[in-house]
Design a protein around this motif. Structure first.
Motif, PDB file in Angstrom:
ATOM      1  N   LYS A   1       0.842  -1.205   0.000  1.00 35.72           N
ATOM      2  CA  LYS A   1       0.000   0.000   0.000  1.00 35.72           C
ATOM      3  C   LYS A   1       0.873   1.250   0.000  1.00 35.72           C
ATOM      4  N   LEU A   2       1.932   1.220   0.782  1.00 36.25           N
ATOM      5  CA  LEU A   2       2.833   2.366   0.831  1.00 36.25           C
ATOM      6  C   LEU A   2       3.595   2.518  -0.485  1.00 36.25           C
ATOM      7  N   ALA A   3       3.963   1.382  -1.111  1.00 44.08           N
ATOM      8  CA  ALA A   3       4.657   1.439  -2.404  1.00 44.08           C
ATOM      9  C   ALA A   3       3.773   2.071  -3.464  1.00 44.08           C
TER      10      ALA A   3
ATOM     11  N   VAL B   1       1.524   4.367  -2.936  1.00 49.85           N
ATOM     12  CA  VAL B   1       1.461   5.803  -2.665  1.00 49.85           C
ATOM     13  C   VAL B   1       2.756   6.492  -3.113  1.00 49.85           C
ATOM     14  N   VAL B   2       3.895   5.858  -2.802  1.00 47.01           N
ATOM     15  CA  VAL B   2       5.194   6.436  -3.161  1.00 47.01           C
ATOM     16  C   VAL B   2       5.460   6.298  -4.655  1.00 47.01           C
ATOM     17  N   LYS B   3       4.764   5.320  -5.292  1.00 51.89           N
ATOM     18  CA  LYS B   3       4.960   5.018  -6.708  1.00 51.89           C
ATOM     19  C   LYS B   3       6.389   4.543  -6.975  1.00 51.89           C
ATOM     20  N   ALA B   4       6.838   3.639  -6.146  1.00 50.24           N
ATOM     21  CA  ALA B   4       8.174   3.054  -6.305  1.00 50.24           C
ATOM     22  C   ALA B   4       8.130   1.624  -5.777  1.00 50.24           C
ATOM     23  N   ALA B   5       8.978   0.780  -6.361  1.00 51.83           N
ATOM     24  CA  ALA B   5       9.013  -0.619  -5.940  1.00 51.83           C
ATOM     25  C   ALA B   5       9.567  -0.723  -4.526  1.00 51.83           C
TER      26      ALA B   5
ATOM     27  N   VAL C   1      -3.542  -8.716  -2.618  1.00 54.93           N
ATOM     28  CA  VAL C   1      -2.454  -7.767  -2.847  1.00 54.93           C
ATOM     29  C   VAL C   1      -1.423  -8.343  -3.803  1.00 54.93           C
ATOM     30  N   PHE C   2      -1.153  -9.660  -3.688  1.00 54.25           N
ATOM     31  CA  PHE C   2      -0.174 -10.296  -4.573  1.00 54.25           C
ATOM     32  C   PHE C   2      -0.705 -10.528  -5.986  1.00 54.25           C
ATOM     33  N   THR C   3      -1.944 -10.124  -6.239  1.00 49.26           N
ATOM     34  CA  THR C   3      -2.472 -10.214  -7.605  1.00 49.26           C
ATOM     35  C   THR C   3      -2.763  -8.842  -8.213  1.00 49.26           C
ATOM     36  N   THR C   4      -2.724  -7.781  -7.378  1.00 44.65           N
ATOM     37  CA  THR C   4      -3.114  -6.451  -7.872  1.00 44.65           C
ATOM     38  C   THR C   4      -2.023  -5.405  -7.764  1.00 44.65           C
ATOM     39  N   ASN C   5      -0.944  -5.674  -7.010  1.00 45.39           N
ATOM     40  CA  ASN C   5       0.079  -4.635  -6.870  1.00 45.39           C
ATOM     41  C   ASN C   5       0.831  -4.437  -8.187  1.00 45.39           C
ATOM     42  N   LYS C   6       1.580  -3.374  -8.281  1.00 43.31           N
ATOM     43  CA  LYS C   6       2.232  -2.998  -9.541  1.00 43.31           C
ATOM     44  C   LYS C   6       3.680  -3.472  -9.642  1.00 43.31           C
ATOM     45  N   TYR C   7       4.128  -4.306  -8.667  1.00 42.15           N
ATOM     46  CA  TYR C   7       5.568  -4.594  -8.645  1.00 42.15           C
ATOM     47  C   TYR C   7       5.886  -6.095  -8.595  1.00 42.15           C
ATOM     48  N   HIS C   8       5.113  -6.862  -7.881  1.00 46.73           N
ATOM     49  CA  HIS C   8       5.406  -8.291  -7.742  1.00 46.73           C
ATOM     50  C   HIS C   8       4.113  -9.100  -7.858  1.00 46.73           C
ATOM     51  N   ILE C   9       3.965  -9.805  -8.961  1.00 42.38           N
ATOM     52  CA  ILE C   9       2.825 -10.703  -9.151  1.00 42.38           C
ATOM     53  C   ILE C   9       3.376 -12.124  -9.278  1.00 42.38           C
TER      54      ILE C   9
ATOM     55  N   ASP D   1       5.759  -8.009 -19.300  1.00 42.27           N
ATOM     56  CA  ASP D   1       5.182  -7.539 -18.033  1.00 42.27           C
ATOM     57  C   ASP D   1       6.205  -7.788 -16.932  1.00 42.27           C
ATOM     58  N   PRO D   2       6.973  -6.757 -16.547  1.00 39.26           N
ATOM     59  CA  PRO D   2       8.057  -6.957 -15.579  1.00 39.26           C
ATOM     60  C   PRO D   2       7.580  -7.310 -14.170  1.00 39.26           C
ATOM     61  N   LYS D   3       6.314  -7.090 -13.884  1.00 45.10           N
ATOM     62  CA  LYS D   3       5.866  -7.384 -12.508  1.00 45.10           C
ATOM     63  C   LYS D   3       5.620  -8.873 -12.276  1.00 45.10           C
ATOM     64  N   LEU D   4       5.576  -9.680 -13.337  1.00 44.61           N
ATOM     65  CA  LEU D   4       5.412 -11.125 -13.167  1.00 44.61           C
ATOM     66  C   LEU D   4       6.713 -11.724 -12.639  1.00 44.61           C
TER      67      LEU D   4
END
Length: 631
Positions: free
Chosen positions: A215-217, A219-223, A259-267, A359-362
Motif C-alpha cells: 500500500k505504501l509502495a 502511494v510512493v509510486k516506487a518498488a 495484494v499479490f495479484t493487484t500490486n504494480k511490482y510483484h505478481i 510484463d516486468p511485474k510477473l
C-alpha cells in the motif's frame, strides 16, 4: 550388502528428486475448493455477535465476492464505543466495505485526534488514523508522521513497522521516510526451508506488514525494497496457511493474496501440474496450469520447456519445446513428452511462461520446475528353476518357465536346494533392467503362512538369481512341512505393470521336530492375560488371637484390681476444666485406638487423633503448669 546398497540408492534418489523439484515458484494456488472452504470459515461468524469477527467476516465475503447472509450496517453502528479505539476501527472498516452504510460520527473526530499522541501505542495510532481515513475525517499528516517517528525510535519491531506502513499509506505527505524502512522490516523475516518467509507472530503480523508495504509502495509510486525471490517466499508462506480455521485469519489471507495479484511490482506466477505426473504411452501429455495465486488467468502466455533433465545423470532430453494452449481454457497448456521416447525414470522439467506483451511485474514465471516420471512395462525372460542335492557336484536339473504359466511342481527335502534364475527387460527401451523390488514368496496352502526371500541381481549377467538351501532355511518355515505356493514378486516406482506370478507348487519335507507349531496370524487377538493376585497369608487360630488379646488387657485389669484393694484416693484431683479435659482426652485416645483395632482405617484414625491429641496436649500443659505453680 547388495540389497542394502540398493535400498540406500533408491531412497537417496527419491530424496534428491524431491529436492531438485523445489524452486522459487508458488507450488500451489488458492483453488475454488480452497475458497469454498474459507467461505465456510467466514460463515461461522453469522449471526453476528462480535464486532472484530463481524469486520473480518464482511472483509472476507467482499474479497470472495459473495453475498452476505445479513446486513451488518446497524450492528456496526450499535457497537461503537468512543472509549475503545478498536471498536471504532472495526466498525468503520467493516462499514466502508458496505454500500450506503453510514455510521454515527458525532464526536469521533475529537476522540480519534486525542488518541494520536506519543503516549499511545503504535496499535492505537493505527486504529485512530485508519478510522479517520475510513470515516473520511480530517487527518493531520504532519502530526501523525511526527508521532509514529517518535514511537519507532523507541521500538522499531516488525509489529510497529507493519502498523507504521499502513498508517503512512493514508497520509497526504511525509510518508517517504517510512518507505525507506521497508528493508529494515523485510530483513527481520524468518526463512524456512529456503522457500518460505514469515515474521514472528505468524499470519496476522506477516499479512498486516506485507499489505502495508505494498500500500505504501503504491502511494510512493516506487518498488519496495524487496527482491522477487523474497516476494515469492512470502507468497509461499501465505499459501501454506490456506487451511486457516479462524475468521480473522481467513480474511487476512484473502486480503494479502489479493495484494499479490493487484500490486504494480510483484505478481507471483503459480506454475502447477494439472495432469498425472506418471507418464506413459497411454498418458503421454504433460499438462500445466499457469495462474496467479488466486487461480486467475494471466492472459495469453508463451509457455516453453527450458530444459527437461533426467534425474541421476542430469541428461538433458528436451529443450526449447513449446506447450500448446488447451482449447476452451485460458490457464492450461499441454505438451506430448513421450514423443522423444524418454527412458524410464524421474525427470525435472523447467518451464518458462512469458506473456505476449512484456510484463516486468510477473515473478516466478521463468525456471519454474515440475516433476514427472516416465513409466514403462517390464517383461520377465529366461526363467529357469532347478533342484539339486546340496552335496551334488554335477549340474542341477532345471526347468524353463514362460510367464505367466504355472507349471512347476517340486518335491524337496532338507538334503536339497532350489535355484531360480530370471531376467527383467524394459519393454519400451528393449534393455535389461533392475527392479526396486524382486522377491520370492512361499505361501503355505494350509496355514497361509508367508515366507519371503530376496532375489539378488547378478552383476555379471544382468539378471537375477535366487538360491534356497532347504536345510539352512527350514527354521524360517518353522519346520512346517507341506505344500507351498511359490510366487515371484516384481515391483518398481516406474513400472506400470508390477506383478506377482505364481510359478507353481513346492512340497517341502523338513526335519521332524514333533508336531508343527500352529501358525499364529499377527492380526488375530491374543489370549487374555489374567492377573493372579498373591494369596492371603493364613491367619493364626482364634484361640491364639484371643489369648494374646487377654494378655494385652491383663495389666489394665490388674490396675483396677489393685486400685480396689489399695483404695483409690481422688481427694487431690484438681477441680478444673483443664484436668477434666486432659483425662478425657487420654481416655478418648485410648478409645480411638480400640476403634482403630475394630473398624477404622489408618487415615481416619490419624485425622481424629490430630484433634484429640491437640486438645489433650493443651489441657495437659495447662494442668501441669498449674500443679507446678501450686508446689
Amino acid at each position: 550388502m547388495a540389497w542394502n546398497r540398493k535400498i540406500f540408492f533408491s531412497i537417496f534418489a527419491l530424496i534428491l528428486f524431491c529436492t531438485t523439484c523445489s524452486s522459487l515458484t508458488p507450488s500451489t494456488f488458492l483453488t475454488n475448493a480452497d475458497q469454498q472452504r474459507l467461505k465456510k470459515v467466514l460463515t461461522s461468524a453469522f449471526p453476528l455477535n462480535d464486532l472484530t469477527t463481524a469486520h473480518y467476516a464482511v472483509l472476507g465475503y467482499t474479497l470472495l465476492k459473495e453475498k452476505l447472509p445479513e446486513d451488518p450496517c446497524k450492528f456496526f453502528d450499535s457497537k461503537i464505543d468512543k472509549k475503545k479505539l478498536d471498536t471504532v476501527f472495526h466498525a468503520s472498516s467493516g462499514s466502508k466495505l458496505l454500500p450506503n452504510c453510514k455510521l454515527t460520527v458525532t464526536g469521533l473526530q475529537q476522540t480519534l485526534d486525542a488518541a494520536i499522541s506519543e503516549d499511545s501505542s503504535m496499535q492505537d495510532i493505527y486504529y485512530a488514523v485508519l478510522s479517520l481515513h475510513n470515516l473520511n475525517l480530517k487527518i493531520d499528516s504532519t502530526k501523525v508522521a511526527k508521532v509514529i517517528t517518535a514511537l519507532l525510535k523507541r521500538d522499531d519491531s516488525v509489529v510497529n513497522l507493519g502498523y507504521a506502513f499502513n498508517v503512512a499509506s493514508v497520509l497526504q505527505k511525509d510518508f517517504k521516510p517510512f518507505f525507506e524502512r521497508v528493508e529494515d522490516a523485510v530483513v527481520q523475516a524468518d526463512e524456512v526451508d529456503g522457500k518460505y518467509l514469515q515474521f514472528e507472530g505468524g499470519l496476522g503480523i506477516t499479512a498486516t506488514t506485507i499489505i502495508g508495504v505494498y500500500k505504501l509502495a503504491d502511494v510512493v509510486k516506487a518498488a519496495p525494497a524487496m527482491t522477487a525471490d523474497q516476494a515469492i517466499k512470502f507468497a509461499n508462506y501465505f499459501l501454506s496457511r490456506k487451511f486457516v480455521q479462524t475468521v480473522k485469519g481467513a480474511a487476512q489471507l484473502l486480503d494479502v493474496l489479493r495484494v499479490f495479484t493487484t500490486n504494480k511490482y510483484h505478481i507471483p506466477v503459480a506454475v502447477t501440474l494439472a495432469s498425472n505426473s506418471a507418464l506413459s504411452d497411454e498418458n503421454p501429455n504433460i499438462q500445466v496450469r499457469i495462474t496467479n495465486v488466486l487461480g486467475v488467468s494471466l492472459g495469453p502466455l508463451t509457455v516453453t520447456v527450458d530444459t527437461a533433465k533426467r534425474l541421476g545423470d542430469d541428461a538433458v532430453v528436451m529443450s526449447k519445446k513449446a506447450f500448446q494452449p488447451v482449447k476452451g481454457s485460458n490457464i492450461l497448456y499441454t505438451l506430448n513428452f513421450m514423443d522423444i521416447k524418454p527412458l524410464r525414470g524421474f525427470y525435472t522439467v523447467s518451464i518458462n511462461a512469458v506473456p505476449n506483451k512484456a510484463d516486468p511485474k510477473l515473478i516466478g514465471n521463468t525456471g519454474a520446475q515440475i516433476s514427472v516420471k516416465v513409466m514403462t512395462e517390464v517383461t520377465v525372460e529366461a526363467v529357469e528353476i532347478a533342484t539339486a542335492f546340496t552335496d551334488q557336484v554335477s549340474s542341477a536339473k532345471s526347468t524353463s518357465i514362460a510367464y505367466p504359466n504355472e507349471n512347476v511342481n517340486l518335491d524337496v527335502d532338507v538334503h536339497q536346494k532350489i535355484s531360480l534364475k530370471f531376467s527383467l527387460k524394459d519393454k519400451n527401451a528393449k534393455s535389461p533392467m533392475i527392479a526396486h523390488q524382486a522377491f520370492v514368496m512361499f505361501v503355505n496352502q494350509k496355514t497361509k503362512q508367508e515366507v519371503v526371500f530376496l532375489a539378488e541381481p547378478e552383476s555379471s549377467s544382468g539378471g537375477y538369481k535366487f538360491d534356497l538351501d532347504v536345510k539352512l532355511k527350514e527354521k524360517d518355515f518353522q519346520f512346517a512341512s507341506g505344500v507351498y505356493d511359490m510366487n515371484l514378486i516384481i515391483g518398481d516406482h516406474v513400472l506400470k505393470n508390477p506383478f506377482m506370478w505364481k510359478l507353481g507348487e513346492v512340497k517341502f519335507t523338513f526335519t521332524p521336530t514333533g508336531p508343527a507349531p500352529a501358525y499364529e496370524s499377527p492380526f488375530e487377538p491374543k489370549p487374555e492375560i489374567k492377573h493372579m493376585f498373591r494369596e492371603k497369608e493364613k491367619r493364626p487360630p482364634s484361640v491364639v488371637s484371643n489369648t494374646f488379646s487377654v494378655l494385652c488387657a491383663a495389666p489394665l485389669l490388674l490396675l483396677f484390681i489393685l486400685w480396689i484393694k489399695l483404695g483409690a484416693n481422688l481427694s487431690n484431683f484438681p477441680c478444673s476444666i483443664y484436668a477434666a479435659g486432659f483425662h478425657l482426652g487420654l481416655a478418648s485416645i485410648f478409645a480411638l485406638f480400640v476403634c482403630f483395632w475394630l473398624q477404622l482405617d489408618m487415615f481416619s484414625t490419624l485425622k481424629y487423633l490430630l484433634g484429640l491429641g491437640l486438645l489433650t496436649y493443651l489441657s495437659g500443659h495447662r494442668l501441669l503448669s498449674k500443679l507446678a505453680a501450686e508446689k
